[in-house]
Motif scaffolding. Structure first.
Motif, PDB file in Angstrom:
ATOM      1  N   THR A 112     -31.741  10.606  -2.098  1.00  0.00           N
ATOM      2  CA  THR A 112     -31.094  10.389  -0.802  1.00  0.00           C
ATOM      3  C   THR A 112     -29.688  10.964  -0.795  1.00  0.00           C
ATOM      4  OG1 THR A 112     -32.373   8.366  -0.453  1.00  0.00           O
ATOM      5  CG2 THR A 112     -30.385   8.631   0.857  1.00  0.00           C
ATOM      6  N   LEU A 113     -28.955  10.750  -1.883  1.00  0.00           N
ATOM      7  CA  LEU A 113     -27.591  11.278  -1.964  1.00  0.00           C
ATOM      8  C   LEU A 113     -27.593  12.805  -2.018  1.00  0.00           C
ATOM      9  CD1 LEU A 113     -26.063   8.689  -4.476  1.00  0.00           C
ATOM     10  CD2 LEU A 113     -25.560   8.897  -2.042  1.00  0.00           C
ATOM     11  N   ASP A 114     -28.567  13.380  -2.713  1.00  0.00           N
ATOM     12  CA  ASP A 114     -28.676  14.841  -2.751  1.00  0.00           C
ATOM     13  C   ASP A 114     -28.954  15.396  -1.354  1.00  0.00           C
ATOM     14  OD1 ASP A 114     -28.164  15.193  -5.451  1.00  0.00           O
ATOM     15  OD2 ASP A 114     -30.263  14.933  -6.025  1.00  0.00           O
ATOM     16  N   ASN A 115     -29.846  14.743  -0.624  1.00  0.00           N
ATOM     17  CA  ASN A 115     -30.142  15.179   0.742  1.00  0.00           C
ATOM     18  C   ASN A 115     -28.928  15.048   1.646  1.00  0.00           C
ATOM     19  OD1 ASN A 115     -32.802  15.732   0.046  1.00  0.00           O
ATOM     20  ND2 ASN A 115     -33.536  13.700   0.663  1.00  0.00           N
ATOM     21  N   LEU A 116     -28.144  13.984   1.400  1.00  0.00           N
ATOM     22  CA  LEU A 116     -26.942  13.782   2.205  1.00  0.00           C
ATOM     23  C   LEU A 116     -25.937  14.898   1.960  1.00  0.00           C
ATOM     24  CD1 LEU A 116     -25.581  11.810   4.193  1.00  0.00           C
ATOM     25  CD2 LEU A 116     -24.554  10.684   2.215  1.00  0.00           C
ATOM     26  N   LYS A 117     -25.795  15.293   0.699  1.00  0.00           N
ATOM     27  CA  LYS A 117     -24.864  16.374   0.383  1.00  0.00           C
ATOM     28  C   LYS A 117     -25.309  17.698   1.001  1.00  0.00           C
ATOM     29  CE  LYS A 117     -23.185  14.492  -4.008  1.00  0.00           C
ATOM     30  NZ  LYS A 117     -23.087  14.705  -5.473  1.00  0.00           N
ATOM     31  N   GLU A 118     -26.634  17.887   1.078  1.00  0.00           N
ATOM     32  CA  GLU A 118     -27.158  19.124   1.644  1.00  0.00           C
ATOM     33  C   GLU A 118     -27.221  19.097   3.166  1.00  0.00           C
ATOM     34  OE1 GLU A 118     -30.925  19.629  -0.173  1.00  0.00           O
ATOM     35  OE2 GLU A 118     -30.115  19.837  -2.214  1.00  0.00           O
TER      36      GLU A 118
END
Length: 765
Positions: A112-118
């Motif tokens: 989820t955090l990776d998707n948020l950064k992207e």
């Protein structure tokens, strides 16, 4: 919610509450913040560290699983465990949240955090964010007047954080203040209170120890006053809007130095924009003004302590009693009531200091004589103390040689300003400069509770650096000058480097260069240079006086003088000096060992006293007649656990000091006879006298008389009397210390063990 600050929630989430009350609950202590999560919620993340630890618990176990990470950030993890969603407020610290999710092996949260950064996800504020993830203000704790022990798990919501012993003073729903309102508090060094007595009054004192004071504050703005009193500078966040409130609190305290600094601060806003660290000349004047003030007389402690205790009912105090240190100087008061029990759980010690020296005892008696009947429990405790002056007894029936082991994973509570935290001992040891900074860091109880004279909010970032080796700051961080000042004071080179490499710090620094060419970080360079030169430790912190009341010069001034003898070469003397044998098992069963005592030399982890003193030692030389423990140790060949940091004996630091002195005398008197090449008969007699004294076959008086009648020794009657008193005083401590060392050897905690078998040596000589 901040560590140790608890708040009841209204019924804003009835469905979750019902679910929470019906299910099995897992409790987590994250850096001092206590969270409760239904087991079914944790089970949804089977690969996580949380579930691995929780599933390993047995049915009868329901402990708080400790996680040495930032509790303020874990509230977002806590929200995610309940909802599988991120709260809006998590945006401010995504990097730290990502590190925590990586450590906890929460793979879905990492994705989820990776998707948020992207940019694949956007966060929205949801109503549920507020009761679960952002449920309390900062810098508060809640107390309630009561005289009974609170329930262990007063569960009222799925976001419940905190058990009673985890609140400041351990007094959740216990007698601290007669209020149910949230209260601001701040830890201050006792030396600062002595310098500014107006900081403490009868209404705001909450507790005090040998080196720290806990007070109630009017508001959260007090931290800026405390920071000024520590540094001589005013540090305010960007766009600080509570200037009037801050001045009002300062006026109530009546500290003219701060009021004058505030006037300068207000009158020169263009030279000192809010949040910048300039005006060095003005604050240099303020610091010099503070330094030029005559040193204030030290205020007596007993009016503060007695005024604090008299506010509580007798049922909360229990039976009060007073005790003094062995040197007779300091007098303490404590009790067995619920108040002291909770403070013990919170702080590790519940003793309140009454006097700094026995010269204050007469004043204390006079003070209590003038008080009314509400002070009667204190009067009774003092009368009992004055009547119970009895000689030190031998090892009592209630005394046990219990050794407490402090490993790298021992949990330490850290109290800083208006906050407190919990962390592993190994975290505090990662950077040795922290605990060696005696001007800023004080052990309240060694290895258990630590007081740091600094800003509580800033220490959260310092502690995260100690844990992770990196500096994680919120995206909208606004207190750069204060953080720079704190970094200067901690004197940790790696922390300085981490701050200097921080991109957001560099951006802020460029913005401030137009206003000020100087900033606190640069002042660290000469300070660090001085530290690398190895200055001596603060003598007020590391030096201790070990002087007993009526035998205050015995340990150093009595002497047994040998008759004059012809000098011999060192080579000749070495022939008659026994050597320590190592390892033990090579010589333990040889004939002659059991006919006399042993002189043991034990190397072990650092030993500290049970009273929390910071004094320690890593080797012990002592006389013994017990070989069973040595045989057991040689058979076990057990290695000391690598993560043991130190051991604690159930003796005070003074008792340990005198115990070691007594062992030094008993072993030296034998070894000196050997080194001086006394006839074998005399050395055998000396060893026999020591053995009979140690095994209680003769009295101390008989031992001294027999020893001084041996040909090589002579002493004046005054010396004989002093030696007699000194041995009577120290021998019980030596016995206790031997019992502890014997336990240490039996449990395999010694690093090495060697000994002189006196019987074997005397046979061969």
């Amino acid at each position: 919610m901040e560590p140790g600050k608890y708040r009841d929630l209204s019924g804003e989430e009835p469905e979750i509450i019902n679910e929470f009350l019906e299910e099995e609950i897992i409790h987590f202590n994250v850096g001092g913040w206590c969270f409760s999560v239904p087991k079914s919620k944790v089970a949804q993340f089977p690969d996580s560290l949380l579930w691995k630890e929780a599933s390993a618990l047995t049915e009868n176990e329901n402990p708080r699983l400790f996680i040495d990470r930032d509790g303020y950030t874990f509230r977002h993890v806590h929200y995610y465990l309940h909802t599988s969603k991120l709260s809006f407020s998590s945006c401010a610290e995504l990097n730290l949240l990502y590190e925590q999710a990586l450590f906890l092996q929460l793979i879905p949260l990492l994705q989820t955090l990776d998707n948020l950064k992207e940019g694949k996800h956007n966060l929205r504020i949801r109503p549920a964010d507020i009761p679960i993830a952002e449920r309390a203000s900062m810098n508060y704790w809640r107390t309630r007047k009561c005289i009974s022990k609170p329930p262990e798990f007063p569960l009222k919501s799925p976001a419940f954080t905190g058990l009673h012993e985890k609140a400041p003073l351990g007094l959740m729903d216990t007698p601290l203040l007669d209020t149910e309102e949230e209260v601001h508090y701040c830890f201050l060094p006792l030396s600062l209170v002595e310098k500014y007595p107006s900081l403490v009054n009868d209404d705001n004192l909450l507790w005090l120890s040998d080196n720290s004071v806990l007070i109630e504050c009017e508001g959260s703005e007090f931290r800026f006053i405390a920071n000024f009193l520590r540094s001589g500078k005013i540090f305010l966040p960007d766009n600080f809007s509570n200037m009037d409130v801050l001045e009002t609190e300062a006026e109530a305290l009546g500290i003219p130095e701060f009021m004058e600094a505030m006037k300068i601060f207000r009158s020169q806003p263009e030279a000192h924009p809010e949040g910048t660290p300039g005006l060095q000349g003005s604050f240099g004047f303020m610091k010099s003004t503070i330094q030029k003030q005559p040193k204030a007389a030290r205020l007596p402690l007993y009016p503060m302590v007695l005024g604090l205790l008299v506010k509580y009912p007798d049922s909360a105090l229990g039976q009060l009693h007073m005790e003094n240190t062995l040197d007779g100087n300091k007098l303490y008061i404590s009790g067995n009531g619920v108040l002291f029990q909770h403070v013990m759980n919170w702080l590790g010690t519940s003793k309140l200091p009454l006097t700094r020296s026995m010269s204050e005892l007469v004043e204390l008696c006079s003070y209590l004589d003038q008080m009314d009947i509400t002070y009667q429990p204190m009067k009774d405790a003092l009368k009992t103390y004055l009547k119970q002056k009895t000689p030190t007894d031998a090892v009592g029936k209630d005394w046990a040689a219990e050794i407490e082991v402090f490993s790298l994973h021992h949990i330490v509570k850290v109290y800083v300003g208006s906050h407190w935290y919990a962390t592993y001992l190994q975290t505090l040891l990662k950077f040795p400069e922290l605990l060696s900074n005696y001007n800023k860091v004080y052990w309240i109880v060694h290895g258990q509770s630590l007081f740091i004279h600094g800003d509580g909010q800033m220490f959260r970032h310092i502690l995260n650096f100690l844990r992770l080796g990196k500096l994680f700051l919120p995206s909208e961080f606004k207190e750069w000058p204060l953080l720079c000042q704190e970094v200067v004071e901690y004197q940790i080179p790696s922390l300085v480097e981490a701050l200097s490499q921080c991109d957001t710090y560099r951006m802020w620094l460029k913005q401030q260069e137009a206003h000020s060419e100087d900033f606190p970080l640069r002042s660290l360079e000469p300070a660090m240079a001085e530290k690398e030169k190895g200055p001596g430790k603060d003598p007020q912190v590391v030096q201790h006086s070990y002087i007993a009341m009526n035998v205050n010069q015995c340990a150093n001034n009595w002497s047994i003088v040998r008759e004059a003898e012809d000098e011999e070469s060192d080579q000749e003397k070495d022939r008659y000096t026994p050597t320590f044998c190592e390892p033990v098992k090579k010589v333990i069963d040889e004939p002659g060992d059991s006919s006399a005592g042993l002189i043991l030399k034990v190397e072990h982890p650092p030993i500290v006293a049970g009273d929390g003193s910071c004094m320690s030692h890593e080797d012990s030389t002592l006389y013994s007649t017990c070989q069973e423990g040595i045989q057991l140790a040689s058979a076990q060949t057990q290695l000391v656990a690598k993560d043991i940091v130190f051991l604690s004996f159930p003796l005070s630091h003074e008792e340990i000091f005198y115990a070691r002195m007594c062992h030094c005398f008993l072993t030296d008197v034998i070894l000196d006879s050997i080194r001086q090449k006394d006839p074998k008969e005399i050395t055998t007699q000396v060893e026999l006298f020591v053995q009979r004294l140690w095994t209680l076959q003769i009295t101390v008086k008989e031992f001294v008389a027999n020893l001084l009648n041996v040909a090589p020794f002579k002493a004046k009657s005054h010396t004989c009397e002093m030696l007699l008193k000194w041995l009577e005083f120290t021998l019980p401590f030596a016995w206790k210390y031997s019992c502890c060392v014997d336990q240490l050897i039996r449990k395999g905690y010694c690093k090495s063990l060697s000994r002189v078998a006196l019987g074997k040596y005397l046979q061969k000589s």
